[in-house]
Design an enzyme around this catalytic site. Structure first.
Site, PDB file in Angstrom:
ATOM      1  N   HIS A   1      83.626  77.722 192.569  1.00 61.11           N
ATOM      2  CA  HIS A   1      83.921  79.161 192.648  1.00 61.11           C
ATOM      3  C   HIS A   1      84.690  79.526 193.929  1.00 61.11           C
ATOM      4  CE1 HIS A   1      81.214  79.148 189.394  1.00 61.11           C
ATOM      5  NE2 HIS A   1      80.100  79.419 190.016  1.00 61.11           N
TER       6      HIS A   1
ATOM      7  N   LYS B   1      86.072  86.846 186.145  1.00 58.67           N
ATOM      8  CA  LYS B   1      85.689  88.136 186.729  1.00 58.67           C
ATOM      9  C   LYS B   1      86.938  88.999 186.916  1.00 58.67           C
ATOM     10  CE  LYS B   1      81.620  86.311 189.084  1.00 58.67           C
ATOM     11  NZ  LYS B   1      80.409  87.074 188.850  1.00 58.67           N
TER      12      LYS B   1
ATOM     13  N   ASP C   1      77.357  73.344 193.897  1.00 53.66           N
ATOM     14  CA  ASP C   1      77.042  74.430 192.966  1.00 53.66           C
ATOM     15  C   ASP C   1      78.067  75.568 193.040  1.00 53.66           C
ATOM     16  OD1 ASP C   1      75.272  75.655 191.053  1.00 53.66           O
ATOM     17  OD2 ASP C   1      74.608  77.015 192.636  1.00 53.66           O
TER      18      ASP C   1
ATOM     19  N   LYS D   1      80.087  73.612 184.270  1.00 51.25           N
ATOM     20  CA  LYS D   1      79.973  72.835 185.478  1.00 51.25           C
ATOM     21  C   LYS D   1      78.530  72.353 185.627  1.00 51.25           C
ATOM     22  CE  LYS D   1      79.000  75.423 189.281  1.00 51.25           C
ATOM     23  NZ  LYS D   1      77.769  76.140 189.080  1.00 51.25           N
TER      24      LYS D   1
ATOM     25  N   ARG E   1      67.552  70.878 170.368  1.00 51.65           N
ATOM     26  CA  ARG E   1      66.545  69.962 169.810  1.00 51.65           C
ATOM     27  C   ARG E   1      65.296  70.687 169.293  1.00 51.65           C
ATOM     28  NH1 ARG E   1      64.695  65.300 173.750  1.00 51.65           N
ATOM     29  NH2 ARG E   1      64.021  67.165 174.837  1.00 51.65           N
TER      30      ARG E   1
ATOM     31  N   LYS F   1      72.199  80.851 199.319  1.00 53.41           N
ATOM     32  CA  LYS F   1      71.115  81.547 198.613  1.00 53.41           C
ATOM     33  C   LYS F   1      70.262  82.245 199.663  1.00 53.41           C
ATOM     34  CE  LYS F   1      71.571  79.455 194.409  1.00 53.41           C
ATOM     35  NZ  LYS F   1      71.986  80.205 193.216  1.00 53.41           N
TER      36      LYS F   1
ATOM     37  N   HIS G   1      83.190  80.347 185.749  1.00 57.68           N
ATOM     38  CA  HIS G   1      83.106  81.738 185.292  1.00 57.68           C
ATOM     39  C   HIS G   1      83.677  82.726 186.311  1.00 57.68           C
ATOM     40  CE1 HIS G   1      79.333  81.890 187.609  1.00 57.68           C
ATOM     41  NE2 HIS G   1      79.432  83.209 187.557  1.00 57.68           N
TER      42      HIS G   1
ATOM     43  N   GLU H   1      74.269  85.160 197.886  1.00 57.77           N
ATOM     44  CA  GLU H   1      73.291  85.588 196.885  1.00 57.77           C
ATOM     45  C   GLU H   1      71.986  85.929 197.583  1.00 57.77           C
ATOM     46  OE1 GLU H   1      73.427  83.394 193.005  1.00 57.77           O
ATOM     47  OE2 GLU H   1      74.258  81.905 194.359  1.00 57.77           O
TER      48      GLU H   1
HETATM   49  C1  BG6 Z   1      76.594  79.580 189.126  1.00 60.68           C
HETATM   50  C2  BG6 Z   1      75.676  78.811 190.031  1.00 60.68           C
HETATM   51  O1  BG6 Z   1      77.738  78.828 188.813  1.00 60.68           O
HETATM   52  O2  BG6 Z   1      76.995  80.771 189.774  1.00 60.68           O
HETATM   53  C3  BG6 Z   1      74.477  79.650 190.410  1.00 60.68           C
HETATM   54  O3  BG6 Z   1      75.240  77.641 189.362  1.00 60.68           O
HETATM   55  C4  BG6 Z   1      74.917  80.962 191.002  1.00 60.68           C
HETATM   56  O4  BG6 Z   1      73.631  78.970 191.330  1.00 60.68           O
HETATM   57  C5  BG6 Z   1      75.920  81.637 190.083  1.00 60.68           C
HETATM   58  O5  BG6 Z   1      73.775  81.777 191.142  1.00 60.68           O
HETATM   59  C6  BG6 Z   1      76.511  82.859 190.742  1.00 60.68           C
HETATM   60  O6  BG6 Z   1      77.248  83.552 189.777  1.00 60.68           O
HETATM   61  P1  BG6 Z   1      77.428  85.108 189.882  1.00 60.68           P
HETATM   62  O7  BG6 Z   1      78.371  85.442 188.785  1.00 60.68           O
HETATM   63  O8  BG6 Z   1      76.068  85.704 189.708  1.00 60.68           O
HETATM   64  O9  BG6 Z   1      77.973  85.351 191.246  1.00 60.68           O
END
Ligand code: BG6
Length: 513
Positions: free
Chosen positions: A254, A195, A249, A161, A55, A354, A191, A229
């Site tokens: 994942h 990997k 999340d 997602k 936008r 986190k 994603h 993380e």
């Molecule tokens: C994302 C989450 O899908 O994956 C994030 O929304 C997270 O919160 C991230 O930090 C982690 O991805 P990666 O590839 O850094 O492990």
């Protein structure tokens, strides 16, 4: 096979990629760098077109400059300069309010004109890098503008997602999208599946004869999956995260995808539908680790203020755009079981959080102990050996930070006595192949462009995953539920340790080395 040697075979030269949500963080941080690298490595020809759609008011020039600045965060100046002029000529911008159906006719004209100038056939990929409430309206508006042919060759749509926020909403989104797109046009991206080490799990299991016979309840004691993380809630993500939490999340997508790859049966053919069928069966047989209330097998945590290596760190509630009384979990740990012949009785422990001590994602397969303890003198070094479980052999798939596969086993310490010492045998991808591993988004974008959906999630898989986590979501959304606090920089709340200790297990302390 290295990236350069097969680039010519895989080169895409006729695609238009439209990125919806082009002002967002994902576009600059991941998508444009991935497209740039695909181009630099010869997978994407300079005939292709990349159109940022958002936008905000921008010109082609200002969009290019912004993207160049983003590239310089992750790619050397020299490499950018070498390829920039050609890459920049592929980049365009269309100012479009995604909620406004009228803007789509301008978008259509712009894209068609650009395609005509380049002699492109109008084979398009639409990447929805927007907030999830825009997924459906964007596709509906595209369709109303006559831009959605029901043919995967002509239009593929990548959906980020979160795909829904629970089972019901995910089903609803699937149903609504299926009115406009065929299933083979929808690429639900996770994603993690892009990997390199994640893709390697299947090859490791089914391309080698020595490990697969051990992958079952007869030999494996339990499995631990950790997605940890060290960062907290990054700038600007608070609004999204507070609505989502660690369960939606990361765990629902994942972490469960990792579990599927480790636990699935061999597919009859290495093709998208066969692989997805096997993953689906795992999700369908996934059960809570204990009977009774959700609290028996799932633990929620939230990080509290603390100091990490001498530096003060905010608690979750003090982060930007987080409700001061938020009950959102930043950590989740669960015990699950897979109710099938291969895995009956083997606990699968999953945790994600986190503000943990390290950024590390790994799958640890813990093997059963030998039937007899012949070597009673156990020499232990470091805290890992203090537990009686220290002598489990383990196989570790390290997904990040340094992709590796590692096996730990016991050996005799040199000397005059039988002293047992655990040692590791490591295989590091980067070091062994001497190449920079492709980023997940590179692989996945290339796959969408060449119509390969193997590494994407099918709607029934996604629904099975939601179905498994739905009871947890329901309990945790109740007014009386509060996550257990854990100090930032630690491995989560005490409850997470109890999940394992009641079974005589303990979490590995992943090193992420
Ligand atoms: C994302 C989450 O899908 O994956 C994030 O929304 C997270 O919160 C991230 O930090 C982690 O991805 P990666 O590839 O850094 O492990």
């Amino acid at each position: 096979m290295n990236a350069q040697s097969n680039a010519a075979d895989l080169q895409i030269d006729d695609v238009t990629v439209m990125i919806f949500g082009a002002s967002g963080d994902l576009t600059g941080r991941k998508l444009i760098p991935a497209l740039f690298k695909l181009f630099k490595n010869g997978f994407l020809s300079d005939k292709c077109l990349i159109v940022g759609v958002a936008r905000r008011e921008k010109t082609d020039e200002s969009f290019r400059e912004e993207m160049k600045a983003e590239l310089s965060e992750v790619i050397s100046e020299e490499t950018i300069e070498e390829h920039w002029n050609q890459f920049a000529s592929m980049l365009h911008y269309s100012q479009t309010d995604l909620m406004n159906v009228e803007d789509y006719s301008t978008l259509k004209n712009q894209v068609e004109t650009l395609e005509e100038q380049r002699g492109l056939p109008g084979h398009r990929v639409v990447y929805l890098a927007t907030s999830s409430n825009l997924f459906l309206p964007s596709i509906q508006n595209l369709s109303d503008a006559g831009m959605v042919p029901r043919e995967a060759k002509k239009l593929r749509c990548v959906v980020e997602k979160p795909f829904g926020h629970d089972l019901e909403s995910s089903k609803e989104l699937s149903t609504n999208l299926s009115q406009i797109l065929n299933e083979d046009q929808i690429y639900r991206i996770d994603h993690y599946l892009g990997k390199e080490t994640v893709q390697n799990i299947l090859l490791f299991r089914f391309g080698n004869a020595i490990f697969e016979p051990l992958f079952n309840r007869n030999h494996i004691d339990h499995v631990q999956i950790t997605v940890a993380e060290s960062q907290g809630i990054e700038g600007g993500r608070g609004g999204y995260y507070d609505e989502s939490g660690a369960l939606r999340d990361v765990l629902q997508n994942h972490a469960l995808q990792l579990l599927c790859l480790v636990a699935m049966e061999p597919p009859s053919l290495f093709e998208a539908e066969h692989i997805r069928d096997e993953k689906l069966k795992v999700l369908q047989t996934l059960k809570p680790g204990r009977q009774g209330s959700v609290d028996e097998w799932a633990v929620a945590g939230q990080y509290a203020a603390s100091s990490i290596r001498g530096e003060k760190v905010k608690g979750y509630l003090d982060e930007d755009r987080i409700d001061a009384d938020s009950r959102t979990e930043t950590f989740v740990g669960i015990e699950a079981h897979i109710d099938n012949w291969r895995w009956a009785g083997v606990p699968f422990y999953l945790r994600t959080g986190k503000r943990m001590p390290a950024r590390v994602t790994e799958i640890a397969i813990q093997f059963k102990l030998p039937p007899l303890h012949l070597f009673t003198t156990v020499e232990c070094e470091g805290s890992l050996c203090e537990s009686a479980n220290a002598q489990h052999n383990s196989l570790i798939f390290r997904i990040q930070p340094h992709e590796a596969i590692s096996i730990s086993f016991s050996t005799k310490r040199p000397g005059m006595q039988y002293q047992v010492q655990p040692v590791d045998m490591d295989f590091e991808f980067g070091e062994s192949f001497g190449i920079e591993l492709p980023e997940a988004y590179e692989r996945l974008l290339l796959d969408v462009m060449r119509e390969d959906s193997t590494l994407f999630t099918r709607s029934d898989e996604l629904e099975a995953a939601w179905k498994f986590v739905d009871p947890i979501l329901q309990l945790w959304s109740g007014k009386n539920h509060r996550p257990e606090l854990y100090p930032a920089g630690t491995w989560g709340p005490k409850g997470a340790n109890q999940l394992l200790s009641r079974n005589g297990h303990y979490w590995r302390a992943p090193t992420g080395k």
